[in-house]
Structure formats: structure tokens, C-alpha cells
Design a protein around this motif. Structure first.
Motif, PDB file in Angstrom:
ATOM      1  N   ALA A 294       3.693   6.619   6.824  1.00 39.11           N
ATOM      2  CA  ALA A 294       3.953   7.787   5.974  1.00 39.11           C
ATOM      3  C   ALA A 294       3.801   9.100   6.736  1.00 39.11           C
ATOM      4  O   ALA A 294       4.585  10.028   6.548  1.00 39.11           O
TER       5      ALA A 294
ATOM      6  N   GLY B  69      -4.393  -2.156  18.199  1.00 40.17           N
ATOM      7  CA  GLY B  69      -4.182  -2.815  16.920  1.00 40.17           C
ATOM      8  C   GLY B  69      -4.910  -2.102  15.794  1.00 40.17           C
ATOM      9  O   GLY B  69      -5.982  -1.528  15.989  1.00 40.17           O
ATOM     10  N   VAL B  70      -4.300  -2.117  14.616  1.00 32.02           N
ATOM     11  CA  VAL B  70      -4.924  -1.579  13.407  1.00 32.02           C
ATOM     12  C   VAL B  70      -4.649  -2.568  12.278  1.00 32.02           C
ATOM     13  O   VAL B  70      -3.948  -3.556  12.467  1.00 32.02           O
ATOM     14  N   GLY B  71      -5.171  -2.297  11.103  1.00 34.44           N
ATOM     15  CA  GLY B  71      -4.890  -3.138   9.942  1.00 34.44           C
ATOM     16  C   GLY B  71      -3.701  -2.624   9.159  1.00 34.44           C
ATOM     17  O   GLY B  71      -3.070  -1.626   9.522  1.00 34.44           O
ATOM     18  N   SER B  72      -3.415  -3.305   8.057  1.00 37.52           N
ATOM     19  CA  SER B  72      -2.221  -2.979   7.266  1.00 37.52           C
ATOM     20  C   SER B  72      -2.321  -1.615   6.590  1.00 37.52           C
ATOM     21  O   SER B  72      -1.331  -0.887   6.507  1.00 37.52           O
ATOM     22  N   THR B  73      -3.504  -1.274   6.098  1.00 37.85           N
ATOM     23  CA  THR B  73      -3.650   0.001   5.392  1.00 37.85           C
ATOM     24  C   THR B  73      -3.465   1.169   6.363  1.00 37.85           C
ATOM     25  O   THR B  73      -2.817   2.164   6.043  1.00 37.85           O
ATOM     26  N   ASP B  74      -4.012   1.028   7.566  1.00 36.94           N
ATOM     27  CA  ASP B  74      -3.785   2.041   8.602  1.00 36.94           C
ATOM     28  C   ASP B  74      -2.301   2.165   8.924  1.00 36.94           C
ATOM     29  O   ASP B  74      -1.780   3.267   9.119  1.00 36.94           O
TER      30      ASP B  74
ATOM     31  N   GLU C  44       0.834   9.725  11.922  1.00 33.82           N
ATOM     32  CA  GLU C  44      -0.441  10.086  12.569  1.00 33.82           C
ATOM     33  C   GLU C  44      -1.470   8.997  12.318  1.00 33.82           C
ATOM     34  O   GLU C  44      -1.410   8.297  11.312  1.00 33.82           O
ATOM     35  N   VAL C  45      -2.422   8.918  13.235  1.00 35.47           N
ATOM     36  CA  VAL C  45      -3.538   7.982  13.086  1.00 35.47           C
ATOM     37  C   VAL C  45      -4.782   8.634  13.668  1.00 35.47           C
ATOM     38  O   VAL C  45      -4.690   9.377  14.651  1.00 35.47           O
ATOM     39  N   TRP C  46      -5.935   8.364  13.041  1.00 36.74           N
ATOM     40  CA  TRP C  46      -7.175   8.888  13.622  1.00 36.74           C
ATOM     41  C   TRP C  46      -7.716   7.902  14.661  1.00 36.74           C
ATOM     42  O   TRP C  46      -7.572   6.690  14.505  1.00 36.74           O
TER      43      TRP C  46
ATOM     44  N   ALA D  17       0.168   1.527   6.890  1.00 35.62           N
ATOM     45  CA  ALA D  17       0.812   2.216   5.767  1.00 35.62           C
ATOM     46  C   ALA D  17       0.660   3.730   5.921  1.00 35.62           C
ATOM     47  O   ALA D  17       1.622   4.482   5.735  1.00 35.62           O
ATOM     48  N   GLY D  18      -0.542   4.174   6.283  1.00 34.68           N
ATOM     49  CA  GLY D  18      -0.793   5.600   6.500  1.00 34.68           C
ATOM     50  C   GLY D  18       0.053   6.142   7.643  1.00 34.68           C
ATOM     51  O   GLY D  18       0.650   7.216   7.540  1.00 34.68           O
TER      52      GLY D  18
ATOM     53  N   GLU E  15       0.832  -1.208   0.000  1.00 29.61           N
ATOM     54  CA  GLU E  15       0.000   0.000   0.000  1.00 29.61           C
ATOM     55  C   GLU E  15       0.867   1.259   0.000  1.00 29.61           C
ATOM     56  O   GLU E  15       0.574   2.224  -0.700  1.00 29.61           O
TER      57      GLU E  15
ATOM     58  N   ALA F 193       0.065  -3.179  13.447  1.00 32.70           N
ATOM     59  CA  ALA F 193      -0.809  -3.985  12.613  1.00 32.70           C
ATOM     60  C   ALA F 193      -0.763  -5.407  13.146  1.00 32.70           C
ATOM     61  O   ALA F 193      -0.208  -6.321  12.543  1.00 32.70           O
TER      62      ALA F 193
END
Lengths: 186, 425
Positions: free
Chosen positions: B149, B138-143, B152-154, B145-146, B45, B122
Motif C-alpha cells: 500500500a 523477509g517479512v510476514g504477510s501483514t508487513d 515503505e517499510v520500517w 500488505a503495508g 489484510e 513475505a
């Protein structure tokens, strides 16, 4: 008739599952090394119904009880549903990482508490994704799903978390260009 | 405004004075991680999106622990992808075979995560680090990737639940028993989207290893994070280990909780979770006689030094039952070395157990002990879903290391007392 009939409105058959369907049952650990979307899709929900992936048609819906997608954060589980072409997952509630992943990769999900009780396997559903409305064409009952917060809808509208992150990175790069005198990382 | 520890850490990461449950925030991430299942998808991603660099090469750990040492050609490819990405972006914290361990044991051990941090991983058991007084989820892979980069995370600020354990646990009762009891009481979605805060004298009396076991399984109740405020035990663990400046936060007296559970630790027996949900719990003593084919002692829940010491305490002078395979998996290289130096491996080998290299391995049905149809395992891991450790027709029972070791000797589920062990609380 299955498939989209007008923008954001999908029609398909309901596949009904119970409570607490975990991601190990959606995509068992034995398949986590797979990378081909079609191959991943062929194992979708194998731990609950080994025939599901072979029988479901693109545009069909998954209807489930509470806590759908609990357990592992494995995004291929969420992706297997999208790759199979499922139109939307409609559940009483979703486990949080599954919900995040669905938003992150753009798999439509609807939280509609009454649907799992009312819908029977094979019922014909019409789902309005924009309005979050689920109409059971077999029984004539209409269900209204919960509305997601504006912030989450905006991420989905941007096409998931990656376009959102791209915009953030671009904004920062522009800010850096404007701000010559300072370090770029704090 | 009165806040819980979780709210304080999220407010700090969002650069705000205060936050309230239900608010959506953009938070700065102190550390993030991915493993050999989730990182390759995140890397794909990241590259597809055209990101040129990571937000900070020293704040990302890529940990190939699930299928390593690589079990087949495909998983070897996944690790290779992580290795190459780590080189390309100059990641400080990539650990390969010989250095790697089970991620949620390794990161705290290396001092990469610590009090006050906001951590996303992840991997659903990222919530483990809450034992250090951190916010970790825990989050997923797309999170991921964000996050790699942008840094930050929401988040939606979660409501908090308070779990207070009074008194002192009985003989052989560990953190694992307290958390299995908790999940049995509230169910696998009993804490959905919520923060699980563990407090009380019984928690304060626990080692860090036992606290990690507790916070590790917050996700099994649907929780967003598990958290235990730092105390002297935490500070002693963090000192000389954590590589950044700790930030110690504590819940205000007037902080709001969605619910407050108060349990007497002495009332909690040795616990087992039966197939196929971690909430399907019963006292281990009542399950005595349930025959088993395999016992696994290891994982991000119970593969630390204390767990191995507990197992060895029961196994010393015993043989594993002739119909049972006992697989011991120290979670990290450091745990492995200490266990070896303390002579624990002699106990395991004398008992006719096998000791594996650090790996998640059988916990998720990866490798190193997969179950055939109709087989039953008792395991110190965290999930007993259908087919989790192998064939969909196999079964997993969950327990702590004392029950696991006693059951390996008995050939059926048993408590230490039921195989003749005696110890005061």
C-alpha cells in the motif's frame, strides 16, 4: 483462575518450551493452506507437543528459550498462537521475522531472559503487558522484560502495521489534494 | 561517517546521509514479493484495510511457487486469489504455471531485483538477493500488505558481521558448503537481527549461483540479510538483465562490525547438516554410511543451472541406488530449458531420477516427495526442522548438489570421492 484481572494484566498457566522452536514446529507446512482461525489454532505447536492446542486455555502463556519462531516467515504460525487465545509469548529471545509478525498482528511478546530458566510447566503467571513484567505466582519470583523502542510500541498502540499504513496512505492523499501542480508518484 | 554496504543501502532508502546500527528508519522499498502461502493473507489484510491501490503495480511480484502446479482444491483457491488480485490491480509481475519458478531463483533471473535495491518479501529466504549487492529481507504477510500500500517499510538498522573466506575452496566444495560451515560455527541464532556480509578471495571466486546459495541461508543463522558486494561477476550477471539502474555500494574500510570471522576456504570440507537444525553440521565424509530413502536436488538454495550441472557431473554413468528415490527440481522454466538443451535430463533419466516441474514442493513438506514416518532424506534445500519434509518422525539431512548426487548413487551419505569420482580443485 485464568483470564484478565485488570486492564493489561493477564493471569494464566505457563507452557514451557525449549530453545530454537522453529515455525515448522509451531505450524507444520501441511497446514499452510488452512484459512479458518479455529482450525489453524488446533494445530498450534503441533510439531513440539501434539496435545498442546487441545490442552491450553485462553489466557495461558507460552514460555520459551532463545530464538523462538526461527525459520519460515509464515505468519499463520504467529497467528495460530493468537488464534488459540494465548495471552503472551515470553522468551529469552525471538527470531526477527516472528517478532515483526507478532508486532504486526498484535500478539503480545515479552523478551525476558530469565523466565525460561525459572518457570516450570504449569506455574501460575501474572503478566503485566504494559509494564512488561512477569510474576510467577507459584514461586513468587518477578521478572522484568526488556522495553521495546518507542517506535515499535507506537505501532502496537495503533493496532499493528495496517492502521499505521492506513494513516500513511491518508496523509499522502491529503498532501496530493493540496499539491495540484505535481505528479502524484515520484 | 564510515558505513557498511548494508548501512549505505538503508541510508539511501531512508533518504538520509547516514544511518547507524540500532536506529529505526522508514525505508522506501524498491521491490516486494509474496508467494502462494503468504500473499493470500497479505491480500486479505490489504482488502480488509480498504486500500484502493498498490503503491506501484510494476514493483510487486506475486509468485505462486510453493504448492504449484496446484496440489489440491484449497491451494488452487489460494492461487486464484493471487491471480484475481493481480488482474484487479494490474500487477506487471504475476507469473503462473508455465512461466513461474521458485521465487528466489526467478526474480534475479528476470532482472526484477538488482544491485542497490531494498527488497522485502513475505518469505524468509528473500535474503537470497543480497548476493546481487542488494539489501533484501523477509517479512510476514501483514508487513507485505503495508508495503504494497505504501511502498515503505520500517527497519531497525542491523549491526553487521563480516565473514571473510580466504584462499580457494577444495574439490567439489561449493557455496552451500561454505554457508553450512558458517551456520555450524555460529549457530542458528549466531547472526540474530544482524547483517551477514560475505567477503574474501574465496567468495570472489564463486559464481552467482553459488553466491545465491550462500545469501539464501543467512536466515538459517538468524540473520536479517546476507550480502555480497558487487564485483565483475555480479556486473556480468546484471548486464542486459536488470530492468532498472543498478546502484553499486561498498563497505568503507573503517566501517564497524560487531564481529569479524576469517576462515580459510581450503580448510572447509564438504558439509552436511544433520537433523533437526541447519547448525548441526558435520563433514560429509564422516557421515558416510548413513542410509537414505530419498534425495531432493532443487529449491531456492540449490535449484539453479550450476547445481544441476554439478549433480549431472556425478550421476553420469551411474544409477540411483535401488532403495533411493532421486527427485530433481529445476528452479525455473529457463533453468529447465537450459538443463534440457545441455543434455542434463538424459543423465538424470538414465540414472533413473525423476525430473519435476519448478516448485518449492517437498522442501516445506508441500507436495512432490513427502516423507513417511521413519524415512530419511538428503536434500539440497535449506531446512531440516522436525517434520519439515513430511511426517514428524522423518528426517532431513542438508547438503550441496555434489554430496546429494553421490549419496543418491551410494544409497547412503557419501562424497563424490567415496563413490569413485576424482577431480582436482
Amino acid at each position: 483462575m485464568t483470564g484478565p484481572s485488570k486492564a493489561g494484566v493477564l493471569r494464566g498457566k505457563a507452557w514451557v518450551f525449549g530453545d530454537d522452536i522453529d515455525t515448522d514446529r509451531i505450524l507444520p507446512g501441511a497446514w499452510l493452506h488452512l484459512t479458518d482461525p479455529a482450525e489453524i489454532a488446533s494445530h498450534c505447536l503441533e510439531g513440539v507437543d501434539p496435545d498442546f492446542a487441545g490442552s491450553a486455555k485462553p489466557g495461558d502463556f507460552i514460555v520459551a528459550g532463545k530464538n523462538f519462531g526461527c525459520g519460515s516467515s509464515r505468519e499463520p504460525a504467529t497467528f495460530s498462537i493468537k488464534a488459540l487465545g494465548i495471552g503472551a509469548v515470553i522468551a529469552r529471545s525471538f527470531a526477527r521475522i516472528f517478532l515483526r509478525n507478532a508486532i504486526g498482528i498484535g500478539l503480545p511478546v515479552i523478551v525476558a531472559p530469565g523466565v525460561a530458566d525459572e518457570v516450570s510447566p504449569g506455574d501460575e503467571l501474572e503478566v503485566d503487558l504494559t509494564a512488561g513484567r512477569v510474576s510467577n505466582l507459584t514461586t513468587g519470583v518477578v521478572h522484568q522484560g526488556q522495553e521495546f523502542p518507542e517506535f515499535m510500541r507506537r505501532i502496537v498502540a495503533e493496532g499493528g502495521i495496517i492502521p499505521y499504513a492506513q494513516r500513511r496512505v491518508t496523509e499522502r492523499a491529503q498532501k496530493r489534494l493540496l499539491d495540484h501542480s505535481r505528479e502524484d508518484r515520484t | 561517517m564510515a558505513m557498511t554496504i548494508t548501512e549505505k543501502l538503508l541510508a539511501r532508502a531512508a533518504g538520509r546521509e547516514a544511518v547507524s546500527p540500532g536506529e529505526l528508519i522508514m525505508a522506501r522499498v524498491d521491490f516486494c514479493l509474496g508467494n502462494d502461502i503468504t500473499a493470500p493473507v497479505a491480500i486479505d489484510e490489504f482488502e480488509k484495510a480498504g486500500f484502493e491501490r498498490v503503491f506501484a503495480p510494476d514493483r510487486i511480484a506475486l509468485i505462486p511457487d510453493h504448492f504449484t502446479p496446484s496440489k489440491d482444491i484449497k491451494t488452487a483457491g489460494l492461487v486464484k486469489q493471487m491471480r484475481e488480485f493481480s488482474r484487479k490491480h494490474g500487477l506487471t509481475h504475476y507469473y503462473d504455471v508455465g512461466r513461474v519458478g521458485v521465487e528466489h531463483a526467478l526474480l534475479p533471473e528476470l532482472g526484477l531485483v538488482g544491485p542497490g535495491d531494498v527488497v522485502v518479501g513475505a518469505d524468509s529466504h528473500t535474503c537470497t538477493y543480497g548476493a546481487l549487492g542488494a539489501f533484501a529481507t523477509g517479512v510476514g504477510s501483514t508487513d507485505l500488505a503495508g508495503a504494497m500500500a505504501t511502498g515503505e517499510v520500517w527497519f531497525r538498522v542491523p549491526e553487521s558481521l563480516k565473514f571473510e573466506f580466504t584462499g580457494k575452496p577444495g574439490p567439489y566444495v561449493t557455496g552451500k558448503d561454505l554457508i553450512l560451515y558458517t551456520i555450524g560455527q555460529i549457530g542458528v541464532d549466531g547472526a540474530l537481527y544482524q547483517a551477514m556480509e560475505f567477503t574474501g578471495p574465496a567468495i570472489e571466486g564463486l559464481s552467482m549461483d553459488s553466491r545465491f546459495s550462500i545469501c539464501n541461508m543467512a536466515i538459517e543463522a538468524g540473520g536479517k540479510n546476507g550480502i555480497i558486494a558487487a564485483d565483475a561477476t555480479t556486473r556480468a550477471y546484471v548486464e542486459g538483465r536488470f530492468r532498472r539502474e543498478p546502484f553499486y555500494a561498498y563497505s568503507d574500510r573503517e566501517a564497524q562490525y560487531a564481529a569479524h570471522y576469517r576462515w580459510r576456504a581450503e580448510d572447509i570440507p564438504l558439509m552436511v547438516a544433520k537433523p533437526h537444525l541447519p547448525s548441526n553440521t558435520q563433514a560429509a565424509a564422516e557421515l558416510c554410511g548413513v542410509r537414505i530413502d530419498q534425495v531432493v536436488i532443487g529449491s531456492c538454495t540449490n535449484g539453479r543451472l550450476e547445481d544441476l550441472r554439478m549433480a549431472a557431473e556425478i550421476l553420469r554413468g551411474h544409477k540411483v541406488h535401488k532403495d533411493v528415490r532421486l527427485i530433481v527440481i529445476p528452479a525455473t522454466q529457463a533453468v529447465w530449458q537450459k538443463a534440457m538443451e545441455e543434455g542434463l535430463f538424459s543423465v538424470f533419466l538414465d540414472a533413473e531420477a525423476v525430473v519435476s516441474a519448478p516448485t518449492c514442493g517437498p522442501c516445506l513438506g508441500g507436495h512432490m516427495g513427502i516423507l513417511a514416518e521413519g524415512e530419511r532424506a538428503l536434500s539440497t534445500t535449506n531446512r531440516n526442522f522436525v517434520g519439515r519434509m513430511g511426517h514428524p518422525g522423518s528426517e532431513v539431512y542438508l547438503a550441496g548438489p555434489y554430496v546429494a548426487a553421490a549419496s543418491a548413487v551410494a544409497g547412503h551419505i557419501a562424497t563424490p570421492e567415496q563413490i569413485g569420482a576424482r577431480r582436482a580443485a
